[in-house]
Design an enzyme around this catalytic site. Structure first.
Site, PDB file in Angstrom:
ATOM      1  N   SER A 199     -80.221  30.258  86.930  1.00 19.26           N
ATOM      2  CA  SER A 199     -81.585  30.740  86.693  1.00 19.26           C
ATOM      3  C   SER A 199     -82.361  29.893  85.688  1.00 19.26           C
ATOM      4  O   SER A 199     -83.573  30.006  85.603  1.00 19.26           O
ATOM      5  CB  SER A 199     -81.554  32.193  86.202  1.00 19.26           C
ATOM      6  OG  SER A 199     -80.771  32.294  85.026  1.00 19.26           O
TER       7      SER A 199
ATOM      8  N   ASP B   6     -87.200  37.873  78.752  1.00 18.98           N
ATOM      9  CA  ASP B   6     -86.735  39.154  79.306  1.00 18.98           C
ATOM     10  C   ASP B   6     -85.403  39.611  78.717  1.00 18.98           C
ATOM     11  O   ASP B   6     -84.770  40.500  79.258  1.00 18.98           O
ATOM     12  CB  ASP B   6     -86.630  39.052  80.838  1.00 18.98           C
ATOM     13  CG  ASP B   6     -85.653  37.974  81.289  1.00 18.98           C
ATOM     14  OD1 ASP B   6     -84.989  37.359  80.421  1.00 18.98           O
ATOM     15  OD2 ASP B   6     -85.545  37.731  82.504  1.00 18.98           O
TER      16      ASP B   6
ATOM     17  N   HIS C 144     -83.520  35.357  79.739  1.00 16.51           N
ATOM     18  CA  HIS C 144     -84.176  34.058  79.964  1.00 16.51           C
ATOM     19  C   HIS C 144     -85.281  33.835  78.947  1.00 16.51           C
ATOM     20  O   HIS C 144     -85.773  34.783  78.334  1.00 16.51           O
ATOM     21  CB  HIS C 144     -84.739  34.019  81.384  1.00 16.51           C
ATOM     22  CG  HIS C 144     -83.726  34.389  82.420  1.00 16.51           C
ATOM     23  ND1 HIS C 144     -83.675  35.652  82.978  1.00 16.51           N
ATOM     24  CD2 HIS C 144     -82.709  33.686  82.954  1.00 16.51           C
ATOM     25  CE1 HIS C 144     -82.665  35.698  83.831  1.00 16.51           C
ATOM     26  NE2 HIS C 144     -82.054  34.532  83.835  1.00 16.51           N
TER      27      HIS C 144
END
Ligand SMILES: *[C@@H]1O[C@H](CO)[C@@H](O)[C@H](O)[C@H]1NC(C)=O
Ligand SMILES: *[C@@H]1O[C@H](CO)[C@@H](O)[C@H](O)[C@H]1NC(C)=O
Ligand SMILES: *[C@@H]1O[C@H](CO)[C@@H](O)[C@H](O)[C@H]1NC(C)=O
Length: 399
Positions: A41, A352, A355
């Site tokens: 990610s 978040d 991340h």
């Protein structure tokens, strides 16, 4: 964005901090002409969101990166990037004057190679270095996509016939930058599923050796410029700080409030990785093997957020519903209806809880591209590469 194609000065002596405060990223067009990426990610620009369109994201245990408010700062809509805006890979592409690296799964049905001349991104959020069945045997379940490094390598190899259609692969990859980074999900899954520090540590040599095999495979396929990133300081992640909240003060680094044992773990991986990369360099002196330090630039930020233009709540996520001190709540994650985003994401490091914000990624990208955080330094390499290329083509035209 700005396409003023100035070459980098050969001596960059001003501090990273100075750059952050005063300038946007310069560009170095022509240094690399395409970017490919394998990873998770930290680099995914939309693959995960293509496999799991946002409607499925409402089921627990998936990622919400395809839902608002993801993307609110820069793209103004969710793109599947796990941030409020651009990722490091986006800043690298901009720096070299290239368009955003398109996610492979969105363009996979296009067999014409014109579509991915500027590169392709194979990274998928949740991807692990080791294969999913390996974790099954260890009793560690896969909660995200069933995709590992080997899956991404297979996708890449499947494209070689069309990528290297008119010339040899080594010709095509000569001016390509290949980004690669895994490990965060391997260890994160183990930790979050109750595996001990010792057991999780035993995964590190396996992750490192899988990474080395993948690099060797890429080199055998003609790839010559590879940048491999290490782990973030996971002990500073609001999610980890929430999961591993402790009443023992000794668990925390007094300067930052991060979990020392978890940052030590990240460092352990990063050190083993760098040793392994030294080995790869020794075996392949013609390849450019860069280590990208994702740990130290962020520690600089956690130690002195305000001096670097960030707010004081450096361990608190911008988007979530947990309240202080970390604003992370697994039951109400960013993207879920119960969550809210802060008004000024650029003052936060964590977007978040897991991340980072675009602002933090930009800070890191500057440290990599213009500062000291790649080994060897990518800026010195590119200056000399341009010279070498000029020399080589002048020679060729005289023959
Ligand atoms: C994940 O993929 C591997 C190989 O691609 C497959 O063997 C395995 O059964 C899959 N696991 C799950 C849970 O889908
Ligand atoms: C290369 O691409 C051209 C046009 O896309 C196609 O006609 C040709 O068959 C391809 N050659 C190979 C060896 O794949
Ligand atoms: C976490 O979210 C759930 C669901 O919205 C909520 O009931 C709970 O109170 C939240 N916990 C905290 C610590 O905010």
């Amino acid at each position: 964005m700005a396409s003023s194609s100035s070459s980098l000065p050969t001596t960059i002596s001003f501090s990273v901090t100075f750059l952050i405060l005063l300038s946007s990223l310069k560009t170095a067009s022509g240094c690399f002409t395409s970017i490919f990426a394998l990873g998770d990610s930290l680099a995914d620009t939309g693959n995960y969101a293509t496999i799991y369109p946002p409607i499925f994201h409402l089921s627990k245990g998936t990622l919400y990166c395809g839902l608002p408010p993801y993307g609110e700062t820069y793209f103004h809509h969710p793109t599947g990037r796990c941030s409020d805006g651009r990722l490091i890979i986006d800043f690298i592409a901009e720096y070299y004057g290239l368009p955003p690296v398109p996610p492979y799964l969105r363009g996979a049905n296009h067999r014409s190679n014109s579509r991915f001349q500027a590169g392709l991104n194979f990274a998928v959020a949740g991807a692990t270095a080791l294969d999913v069945p390996f974790y099954g045997e260890k009793g560690i379940s896969s909660t995200l996509a069933n995709i590992s490094m080997s899956t991404q390598l297979r996708w890449f190899k499947g494209l070689l016939p069309s990528l290297c259609n008119s010339s040899s692969c080594s010709e095509v990859f000569k001016s390509s930058l290949f980004l690669m980074g895994f490990g965060g999900n391997d260890y994160g899954k183990a930790f979050l599923q109750g595996k001990s520090l010792e057991e999780t540590k035993s995964l590190v040599p396996l992750v490192i050796s899988a990474t080395r095999s993948a690099i060797n495979e890429l080199i055998d396929l003609g790839v010559v410029n590879i940048m491999v990133n290490g782990l973030l300081p996971d002990g500073c992640s609001p999610a980890m700080l929430t999961y591993f909240k402790s009443s023992n003060k000794e668990d925390y680094d007094t300067a930052t409030g991060c979990l020392s044992w978890l940052n030590d773990f990240s460092n352990y991986h990063n050190e083993l990785l760098q040793e392994e990369l030294n080995g790869v360099r020794a075996n392949h002196p013609d390849a450019l093997i860069l280590y990208a330090d994702y740990f130290n630039p962020l520690m600089q930020l956690f130690r002195s957020p305000e001096q670097n233009g960030f707010g004081g709540r450096s361990l608190m996520a911008c988007c979530g519903d947990g309240g202080p001190p970390y604003n992370y709540n697994f039951s109400a994650q960013c993207g879920e209806p119960a969550s809210t985003a802060c008004a000024w994401p650029s003052l936060y490091i964590s977007w978040d809880g897991i991340h980072l914000t675009e602002a933090a990624y930009r800070f890191m990208a500057k440290g990599l591209l213009e500062g000291p955080y790649t080994t060897p330094r990518i800026n010195t390499f590119c200056t000399s590469m341009k010279k070498d290329f000029g020399f080589a083509s002048a020679m060729t035209s005289q023959l």
